[in-house]
Write a protein that holds these residues in place. Sequence first.
Motif, PDB file in Angstrom:
ATOM      1  N   ASN A 233      48.728  -2.076  17.310  1.00  0.00           N
ATOM      2  CA  ASN A 233      47.854  -0.913  17.454  1.00  0.00           C
ATOM      3  C   ASN A 233      47.438  -0.650  18.896  1.00  0.00           C
ATOM      4  N   GLY A 234      47.673  -1.633  19.773  1.00  0.00           N
ATOM      5  CA  GLY A 234      47.306  -1.459  21.169  1.00  0.00           C
ATOM      6  C   GLY A 234      46.421  -2.577  21.672  1.00  0.00           C
ATOM      7  N   TYR A 235      45.694  -2.322  22.758  1.00  0.00           N
ATOM      8  CA  TYR A 235      44.833  -3.327  23.371  1.00  0.00           C
ATOM      9  C   TYR A 235      43.500  -3.417  22.645  1.00  0.00           C
ATOM     10  N   LYS A 236      43.036  -4.630  22.469  1.00  0.00           N
ATOM     11  CA  LYS A 236      41.712  -4.848  21.892  1.00  0.00           C
ATOM     12  C   LYS A 236      41.013  -5.967  22.643  1.00  0.00           C
ATOM     13  N   GLU A 265      35.185   5.557  24.628  1.00  0.00           N
ATOM     14  CA  GLU A 265      35.802   5.877  23.339  1.00  0.00           C
ATOM     15  C   GLU A 265      37.324   5.847  23.444  1.00  0.00           C
ATOM     16  N   ASP A 266      37.950   5.133  22.489  1.00  0.00           N
ATOM     17  CA  ASP A 266      39.409   5.010  22.373  1.00  0.00           C
ATOM     18  C   ASP A 266      40.052   4.197  23.492  1.00  0.00           C
ATOM     19  N   PHE A 268      39.815   0.948  23.686  1.00  0.00           N
ATOM     20  CA  PHE A 268      40.303  -0.227  22.978  1.00  0.00           C
ATOM     21  C   PHE A 268      40.267   0.049  21.476  1.00  0.00           C
ATOM     22  N   THR A 269      41.026  -0.726  20.731  1.00  0.00           N
ATOM     23  CA  THR A 269      41.241  -0.384  19.321  1.00  0.00           C
ATOM     24  C   THR A 269      40.235  -1.008  18.361  1.00  0.00           C
ATOM     25  N   ASN A 270      39.369  -1.881  18.838  1.00  0.00           N
ATOM     26  CA  ASN A 270      38.494  -2.613  17.909  1.00  0.00           C
ATOM     27  C   ASN A 270      37.009  -2.402  18.188  1.00  0.00           C
ATOM     28  N   LYS A 271      36.634  -1.199  18.510  1.00  0.00           N
ATOM     29  CA  LYS A 271      35.226  -0.890  18.746  1.00  0.00           C
ATOM     30  C   LYS A 271      34.371  -1.253  17.539  1.00  0.00           C
TER      31      LYS A 271
END
Length: 303
Positions: A233-236, A265-266, A268-271
């Motif tokens: 999903n990307g960077y977290k 906002e957006d 990182f993927t795990n806000k």
Amino acid sequence: MKRGLTFTVITQAQSLNYGEGIGNISELKKLTRADGNMYTFASRQCIRYDIVRLAADVFNWNLQVVDKAKGTIQFRDDMTIKESKEMDLFGYMKTNKKDDKDKGGSLTREATVRLSNLISLEPYRSDMDFLNNKGLADRIGEHPNLANVEQHLSYYTYTVTIDLSKIGIDGEIELSNEERCNRVIEFLEIIKILNRNIRGRQENLSPLFVVGGLYDIANPFFLGRVKIDIDKNGYKINNESIKDVVESTFLGKELKESTYMGIVEDAFTNKNDFEEILGENLMTVDKFFSQLIKGVKEYYEVN
């Protein structure tokens, strides 16, 4: 009163600080870890340079405070923290002349604002950029000069720690609370827009993520605790190490009570992971710094 202000930042940038180099190869400053990976870094001195550069441009900080009267480039004897916000926040050392034996050693003041190095969160994989000055060489019918430059695009992290009780105080000098408060606020405003000019580029170092607050002690609680992971999903941001700090205690008080977090906002993927940890103390980056500024004003009792 909560006198210790600290926060740890994640930003994204490319190739921030070069070292000595070998031949026609410009080498980035790097660290090697036991996992076999190399990580690039920008020194705290270069971060300080850009903070002072921007502060002079935005807030008209006085930079005419240096000379070489004693054979060493240093702050002038006739300058104090009254005239220099830089000396107040980042400290100074003034050496005596060799024949001034009766004056003892150097006159020093420790930094009240502590910066860590800005260290990459992704390993360096030996990316290089081949350069030449063909455009100029062609104008005069000459062969171009060649150069190789190391390149690294990465997330970076650094930490700031400030002892509010020491701002504006040096020996017999004690500035007003209004001035002390203003100096800290100006510094925080610069961090929000921090950038670096390097090799024809301007790198944006404003925070994508920031965590910290005001505490009973000036301690870098989140230094070395901020890491990133990557999945499909990307960077977290790794939330476990941050959660451990947030849920720890000092002097019987939970750090969670004083900890805030700002995130773009957006970015990182795990806000959502941090909403569970901090609840309403999770906010935008701008509101995070507004919360710090509010705490600084309360400490100095300034409206």
